[in-house]
Design a protein around this motif. Sequence first.
Motif, PDB file in Angstrom:
ATOM      1  N   GLN A  80      51.672  47.316  31.642  1.00  0.00           N
ATOM      2  CA  GLN A  80      51.618  48.721  31.240  1.00  0.00           C
ATOM      3  C   GLN A  80      50.321  49.051  30.503  1.00  0.00           C
ATOM      4  OE1 GLN A  80      55.303  48.745  29.090  1.00  0.00           O
ATOM      5  NE2 GLN A  80      56.436  49.663  30.804  1.00  0.00           N
ATOM      6  N   GLN A  87      47.483  48.951  33.036  1.00  0.00           N
ATOM      7  CA  GLN A  87      47.624  50.113  33.914  1.00  0.00           C
ATOM      8  C   GLN A  87      47.134  51.379  33.222  1.00  0.00           C
ATOM      9  OE1 GLN A  87      51.654  51.406  34.898  1.00  0.00           O
ATOM     10  NE2 GLN A  87      50.998  51.668  37.030  1.00  0.00           N
ATOM     11  N   LEU A  88      47.496  51.584  31.950  1.00  0.00           N
ATOM     12  CA  LEU A  88      47.056  52.771  31.217  1.00  0.00           C
ATOM     13  C   LEU A  88      45.541  52.760  31.042  1.00  0.00           C
ATOM     14  CD1 LEU A  88      47.604  55.397  29.661  1.00  0.00           C
ATOM     15  CD2 LEU A  88      48.076  53.975  27.636  1.00  0.00           C
ATOM     16  N   ARG A  89      44.987  51.644  30.653  1.00  0.00           N
ATOM     17  CA  ARG A  89      43.536  51.565  30.481  1.00  0.00           C
ATOM     18  C   ARG A  89      42.817  51.847  31.796  1.00  0.00           C
ATOM     19  NH1 ARG A  89      43.040  46.198  26.699  1.00  0.00           N
ATOM     20  NH2 ARG A  89      41.745  45.573  28.459  1.00  0.00           N
ATOM     21  N   ASP A  90      43.306  51.289  32.881  1.00  0.00           N
ATOM     22  CA  ASP A  90      42.711  51.528  34.193  1.00  0.00           C
ATOM     23  C   ASP A  90      42.830  52.999  34.582  1.00  0.00           C
ATOM     24  OD1 ASP A  90      41.697  50.453  36.890  1.00  0.00           O
ATOM     25  OD2 ASP A  90      43.567  51.454  37.464  1.00  0.00           O
ATOM     26  N   GLN A  91      44.022  53.567  34.394  1.00  0.00           N
ATOM     27  CA  GLN A  91      44.275  54.961  34.760  1.00  0.00           C
ATOM     28  C   GLN A  91      43.305  55.906  34.054  1.00  0.00           C
ATOM     29  OE1 GLN A  91      48.050  56.426  33.335  1.00  0.00           O
ATOM     30  NE2 GLN A  91      47.940  58.295  34.538  1.00  0.00           N
ATOM     31  N   VAL A  92      43.066  55.666  32.764  1.00  0.00           N
ATOM     32  CA  VAL A  92      42.234  56.585  31.984  1.00  0.00           C
ATOM     33  C   VAL A  92      40.748  56.237  32.081  1.00  0.00           C
ATOM     34  CG1 VAL A  92      41.716  57.435  29.666  1.00  0.00           C
ATOM     35  CG2 VAL A  92      44.090  57.213  30.429  1.00  0.00           C
ATOM     36  N   VAL A 106      39.782  55.282  36.424  1.00  0.00           N
ATOM     37  CA  VAL A 106      40.077  56.307  37.424  1.00  0.00           C
ATOM     38  C   VAL A 106      39.748  57.710  36.896  1.00  0.00           C
ATOM     39  CG1 VAL A 106      41.877  57.329  38.866  1.00  0.00           C
ATOM     40  CG2 VAL A 106      41.817  54.851  38.526  1.00  0.00           C
ATOM     41  N   GLU A 107      40.379  58.122  35.795  1.00  0.00           N
ATOM     42  CA  GLU A 107      40.176  59.486  35.282  1.00  0.00           C
ATOM     43  C   GLU A 107      38.733  59.733  34.845  1.00  0.00           C
ATOM     44  OE1 GLU A 107      41.362  61.883  31.262  1.00  0.00           O
ATOM     45  OE2 GLU A 107      42.986  60.782  32.218  1.00  0.00           O
ATOM     46  N   ARG A 133      36.147  57.836  35.550  1.00  0.00           N
ATOM     47  CA  ARG A 133      35.204  57.316  36.561  1.00  0.00           C
ATOM     48  C   ARG A 133      34.160  56.395  35.948  1.00  0.00           C
ATOM     49  NH1 ARG A 133      34.823  63.104  39.291  1.00  0.00           N
ATOM     50  NH2 ARG A 133      36.803  63.031  40.381  1.00  0.00           N
ATOM     51  N   ALA A 180      48.267  58.261  26.837  1.00  0.00           N
ATOM     52  CA  ALA A 180      48.666  58.572  28.205  1.00  0.00           C
ATOM     53  C   ALA A 180      48.347  60.030  28.530  1.00  0.00           C
ATOM     54  CB  ALA A 180      50.154  58.299  28.391  1.00  0.00           C
ATOM     55  N   PRO A 181      47.739  60.293  29.682  1.00  0.00           N
ATOM     56  CA  PRO A 181      47.322  61.660  30.021  1.00  0.00           C
ATOM     57  C   PRO A 181      48.436  62.699  29.912  1.00  0.00           C
ATOM     58  CG  PRO A 181      46.362  60.120  31.571  1.00  0.00           C
ATOM     59  CD  PRO A 181      47.310  59.336  30.704  1.00  0.00           C
TER      60      PRO A 181
END
Length: 156
Positions: free
Chosen positions: A22, A25-30, A33-34, A36, A86-87
Amino acid sequence: MASQLQWQCHRFDGFTPLGLYQVLQLRDQVFVVEQRSIYGDIDGTDLDCWHLCGRDGDGELAAYARLIAPDEKYPGAVAIGRVVVAPALRGHGLGRQLMAEAIAQCARLWPGVPMALSAQIAAQELYRQFGFETEGEPYDDGGILHIDMRRPAAAA
């Protein structure tokens, strides 16, 4: 969403496999990905630092930061890094809760030691609210402008 999070601060071996997933995943997501920002998030530091996780009433990861021992990243200071909310939960004051808890945990783990961080330029006002002041000049980190900030040690 609950306004208050349940906090856990532990070493790397305190993660469950799901808890570690988790966080990554959060670090990657923000960050990747978000924002860039292409950079090596899995940098070896996670193995030797403390991990601060804020979970909501359902146990979902809402906020995270990693706390790095004095002199590991900044001379004479503890480092607070990978600060993320988290976004879907932004805009509810969780960033302030996260920073207040990170500062409290650093003071507990390393009393009397200054704190430092690498702030995204857009977030430096948040950190100023907690006594951090800029040091040096802005620099590019993973395609995002950052500036180093430091907070003096709290009086004992």
